[in-house]
Scaffold this motif. Structure first.
Motif, short mmCIF file in Angstrom:
data_model
loop_
_atom_site.label_atom_id
_atom_site.label_comp_id
_atom_site.label_asym_id
_atom_site.label_seq_id
_atom_site.Cartn_x
_atom_site.Cartn_y
_atom_site.Cartn_z
N TYR A 114 0.83 -1.20 0.00
CA TYR A 114 0.00 0.00 0.00
C TYR A 114 0.87 1.25 0.00
O TYR A 114 0.59 2.21 -0.72
CB TYR A 114 -0.93 -0.02 1.21
CG TYR A 114 -1.85 1.16 1.28
CD1 TYR A 114 -2.90 1.29 0.38
CD2 TYR A 114 -1.67 2.15 2.25
CE1 TYR A 114 -3.74 2.39 0.43
CE2 TYR A 114 -2.51 3.24 2.30
CZ TYR A 114 -3.55 3.36 1.40
OH TYR A 114 -4.38 4.44 1.44
N GLU A 115 1.95 1.24 0.76
CA GLU A 115 2.86 2.38 0.82
C GLU A 115 3.51 2.64 -0.54
O GLU A 115 3.66 3.78 -0.96
CB GLU A 115 3.93 2.16 1.90
CG GLU A 115 3.41 2.26 3.31
CD GLU A 115 2.81 3.63 3.60
OE1 GLU A 115 3.39 4.66 3.20
OE2 GLU A 115 1.74 3.66 4.23
N GLU A 116 3.92 1.59 -1.23
CA GLU A 116 4.54 1.74 -2.55
C GLU A 116 3.55 2.35 -3.54
O GLU A 116 3.90 3.21 -4.35
CB GLU A 116 5.03 0.39 -3.07
CG GLU A 116 6.23 -0.16 -2.34
CD GLU A 116 6.59 -1.57 -2.78
OE1 GLU A 116 7.80 -1.88 -2.71
OE2 GLU A 116 5.71 -2.33 -3.18
N ILE A 117 2.30 1.92 -3.46
CA ILE A 117 1.27 2.47 -4.35
C ILE A 117 1.04 3.94 -4.04
O ILE A 117 0.96 4.77 -4.96
CB ILE A 117 -0.04 1.65 -4.23
CG1 ILE A 117 0.19 0.23 -4.75
CG2 ILE A 117 -1.16 2.33 -4.99
CD1 ILE A 117 -0.94 -0.72 -4.46
N LYS A 118 0.94 4.28 -2.76
CA LYS A 118 0.75 5.69 -2.39
C LYS A 118 1.91 6.54 -2.88
O LYS A 118 1.71 7.63 -3.43
CB LYS A 118 0.61 5.81 -0.86
CG LYS A 118 -0.76 5.49 -0.36
CD LYS A 118 -0.93 5.59 1.16
CE LYS A 118 -0.07 6.56 1.87
NZ LYS A 118 -0.28 6.61 3.32
N ASP A 119 3.14 6.07 -2.69
CA ASP A 119 4.32 6.81 -3.14
C ASP A 119 4.32 6.99 -4.65
O ASP A 119 4.63 8.06 -5.17
CB ASP A 119 5.60 6.11 -2.69
CG ASP A 119 5.79 6.13 -1.18
OD1 ASP A 119 5.15 6.96 -0.50
OD2 ASP A 119 6.59 5.30 -0.69
N TYR A 120 3.96 5.95 -5.35
CA TYR A 120 3.93 6.01 -6.83
C TYR A 120 2.90 7.04 -7.30
O TYR A 120 3.17 7.87 -8.16
CB TYR A 120 3.60 4.63 -7.41
CG TYR A 120 3.52 4.62 -8.91
CD1 TYR A 120 4.65 4.47 -9.69
CD2 TYR A 120 2.30 4.79 -9.56
CE1 TYR A 120 4.60 4.48 -11.06
CE2 TYR A 120 2.23 4.80 -10.95
CZ TYR A 120 3.39 4.64 -11.69
OH TYR A 120 3.30 4.66 -13.05
N VAL A 121 1.69 6.98 -6.72
CA VAL A 121 0.63 7.92 -7.11
C VAL A 121 1.04 9.34 -6.79
O VAL A 121 0.86 10.25 -7.60
CB VAL A 121 -0.70 7.53 -6.43
CG1 VAL A 121 -1.75 8.60 -6.62
CG2 VAL A 121 -1.21 6.20 -6.96
N LEU A 122 1.63 9.55 -5.62
CA LEU A 122 2.07 10.89 -5.25
C LEU A 122 3.15 11.39 -6.19
O LEU A 122 3.11 12.53 -6.66
CB LEU A 122 2.59 10.88 -3.81
CG LEU A 122 3.12 12.22 -3.27
CD1 LEU A 122 2.02 13.26 -3.26
CD2 LEU A 122 3.71 12.04 -1.89
N GLU A 123 4.09 10.53 -6.52
CA GLU A 123 5.21 10.92 -7.39
C GLU A 123 4.75 11.23 -8.82
O GLU A 123 5.18 12.20 -9.41
CB GLU A 123 6.23 9.77 -7.43
CG GLU A 123 7.42 10.04 -8.34
CD GLU A 123 8.34 8.83 -8.43
OE1 GLU A 123 8.97 8.71 -9.47
OE2 GLU A 123 8.43 8.06 -7.46
#
Length: 129
Positions: A114-123
């Motif tokens: 979930y954290e990787e997905i959030k970081d990807y979307v934010l980036e």
């Protein structure tokens, strides 16, 4: 003037006749080459038409697509998707695209946290969750 007894014509006429005959032979050679080229092109066109599917065949494939797709191996499914889908647009208004080459991974590698997905979307989009 000089006359050739064998042809009954003078030397100038014989030379003209020979020149015309040479030109005619060259034209026949070119025509033969063009006919060969046209035959090659016709066979290529025929091969292209053979590779096309008819509307009836397409309808049959689409009607039974689910059955056909599930009979494919995982590798065949992956190749089909790679050929069929050029890119996947998740956020078209922000022009974020995932190319099929980025999706070339195993099932285990594809699981993101979930954290990787959030970081990807934010980036990539600037959206915060």
């Amino acid at each position: 003037m000089f006359k050739l007894s064998r042809f009954g014509r003078n030397a100038a006429d014989v030379l003209k006749y020979q020149d015309m005959q040479d030109r005619l032979d060259n034209l026949y050679d070119k025509a033969s080459e063009l006919e060969d080229t046209m035959a090659d092109i016709d066979s290529q066109i025929g091969g292209a038409y053979e590779k096309q599917i008819t509307a009836k065949q397409l309808y049959k494939i689409l009607a039974n697509f689910d059955k056909l797709y599930y009979r494919l191996t995982d590798l065949e499914k992956k190749e089909f998707l790679r050929d069929f889908i050029e890119s996947v647009e998740i956020y078209p208004e922000n022009e974020v695209e995932l190319e099929m080459s980025e999706m070339d991974l195993t099932a285990a590698e594809s699981k993101a946290t979930y954290e990787e997905i959030k970081d990807y979307v934010l980036e990539h989009t600037g959206f915060k969750n």
